[in-house]
Design a protein around this motif. Structure first.
Motif, short mmCIF file in Angstrom:
data_model
loop_
_atom_site.label_atom_id
_atom_site.label_comp_id
_atom_site.label_asym_id
_atom_site.label_seq_id
_atom_site.Cartn_x
_atom_site.Cartn_y
_atom_site.Cartn_z
N PHE A 49 0.76 -1.25 -0.16
CA PHE A 49 -0.06 -0.05 0.04
C PHE A 49 0.80 1.23 0.00
O PHE A 49 1.82 1.41 0.86
N THR A 50 0.65 2.22 -1.09
CA THR A 50 1.34 3.60 -0.89
C THR A 50 0.29 4.58 -1.23
O THR A 50 -0.17 4.50 -2.36
N GLY A 51 -0.06 5.07 -0.18
CA GLY A 51 -1.09 6.29 -0.36
C GLY A 51 -0.48 7.46 -0.76
O GLY A 51 0.59 8.16 -0.50
N ALA A 52 -1.00 8.18 -1.77
CA ALA A 52 -0.65 9.35 -2.59
C ALA A 52 -1.23 10.46 -1.89
O ALA A 52 -0.58 11.49 -2.20
N SER A 53 -2.46 10.47 -1.52
CA SER A 53 -3.05 11.62 -1.10
C SER A 53 -3.86 11.21 0.05
O SER A 53 -4.12 10.11 0.45
N PRO A 54 -4.26 12.29 1.06
CA PRO A 54 -4.71 12.31 2.30
C PRO A 54 -5.88 11.37 2.33
O PRO A 54 -6.75 11.69 1.22
N GLY A 55 -6.15 10.68 3.39
CA GLY A 55 -7.61 9.76 3.32
C GLY A 55 -7.41 8.70 4.14
O GLY A 55 -6.31 8.42 4.74
N THR A 56 -8.16 7.75 3.99
CA THR A 56 -8.20 6.58 4.87
C THR A 56 -8.70 5.32 4.20
O THR A 56 -9.43 5.41 3.43
N GLY A 57 -8.41 4.24 4.42
CA GLY A 57 -8.70 3.10 4.03
C GLY A 57 -8.39 1.68 4.94
O GLY A 57 -7.40 2.00 5.61
N LYS A 58 -8.94 0.54 4.52
CA LYS A 58 -8.40 -0.70 5.17
C LYS A 58 -7.93 -1.60 4.14
O LYS A 58 -8.60 -1.66 3.04
N ILE A 59 -6.90 -2.30 4.34
CA ILE A 59 -6.76 -3.36 3.32
C ILE A 59 -7.44 -4.71 3.72
O ILE A 59 -7.44 -5.07 4.78
N ARG A 60 -8.17 -5.47 2.75
CA ARG A 60 -8.73 -6.65 2.87
C ARG A 60 -8.01 -7.95 2.17
O ARG A 60 -7.95 -7.70 0.87
N ALA A 61 -8.08 -8.77 2.68
CA ALA A 61 -7.68 -10.09 1.94
C ALA A 61 -8.58 -11.24 2.04
O ALA A 61 -9.17 -11.35 3.28
N ALA A 62 -8.79 -11.87 1.19
CA ALA A 62 -9.83 -13.01 1.23
C ALA A 62 -9.07 -14.19 0.27
O ALA A 62 -8.18 -13.86 -0.60
N SER A 63 -9.57 -15.26 1.01
CA SER A 63 -9.10 -16.84 -0.03
C SER A 63 -9.92 -17.67 0.22
O SER A 63 -10.01 -18.35 1.51
N GLY A 64 -10.77 -18.15 -0.83
CA GLY A 64 -11.74 -19.31 -0.96
C GLY A 64 -12.75 -18.94 0.34
O GLY A 64 -13.35 -17.95 0.42
N ALA A 65 -12.78 -20.08 0.79
CA ALA A 65 -13.82 -20.26 1.77
C ALA A 65 -13.47 -19.64 3.42
O ALA A 65 -14.15 -19.65 4.19
N LEU A 66 -12.06 -19.35 3.36
CA LEU A 66 -11.74 -18.84 4.67
C LEU A 66 -12.29 -17.56 5.11
O LEU A 66 -12.64 -16.68 4.14
#
Length: 184
Positions: A137-154
């Motif tokens: 993740f490399t944010g270029a401008s001010p703001g917020t967010g969350k990183i989400r990861a998913a894998s199949g049925a997990l």
């Protein structure tokens, strides 16, 4: 006959010997909430002579959840809420953990995304590695967010809020100064 486990993965009471005569068995039952390895040593004796043999027992549970963490080998922590200077990269990893939170693997996520975005945080701020096991993740401008990861049925996982701020030269701030009187 007796067993000698090297860790608490297999308590002595969980090693049970059976059979009779020259046809013996050993049943090893690891602790329900643990994963890892333990060397089990079995010693047999006829009262005069003894023989010893060891084997390495590896216990693993299947991954049930994905966590967005700070280290590929499972030694890191879940990525928490944090402030990140615009342009500063943050690499995160998709970590598979079992139902008890034990590390299983650094897995290839089937999807990576930015969620709960606001301000200048956009999807293109997240670049997924070729093997899908990590993302940067490399944010270029001010703001917020969350990183989400998913894998199949997990069960998917997400980071805490990442708040991007601009660096630079900020105006100095001085606290209020109260009036003072000095007598000499």
């Amino acid at each position: 006959m007796y067993g000698v486990p090297k860790t608490n993965l297999v308590p002595n009471s969980a090693i049970v010997f059976g059979g009779s005569g020259s046809n013996r068995t050993v049943t090893v039952t690891p602790a329900a909430t643990l994963a890892g390895t333990s060397t089990i040593t079995v010693v047999v004796s006829d009262g005069a002579l003894a023989a010893t043999n060891s084997f390495l027992l590896t216990v693993s549970s299947p991954a049930t959840q994905v966590r967005v963490e700070t280290a590929a080998d499972g030694s890191g922590t879940v990525v928490t809420n944090q402030a990140i200077l615009s342009g500063a990269p943050l690499t995160v990893y998709a970590i598979g953990r079992d139902a008890y939170g034990n590390f299983v693997t650094n897995l290839a996520a089937s999807s990576w995304s930015l969620t709960n975005n606001s301000g200048g945080v956009v999807a293109s701020n997240l670049v997924v590695a070729g093997d899908s096991k990590s993302a940067t993740f490399t944010g270029a401008s001010p703001g917020t967010g969350k990183i989400r990861a998913a894998s199949g049925a997990l069960t998917p996982g997400a980071s805490g809020y990442l708040t991007v701020y601009n660096g630079g030269n900020f105006a100095p701030v001085i606290a209020a100064i109260t009036n003072r009187t000095t007598l000499t």
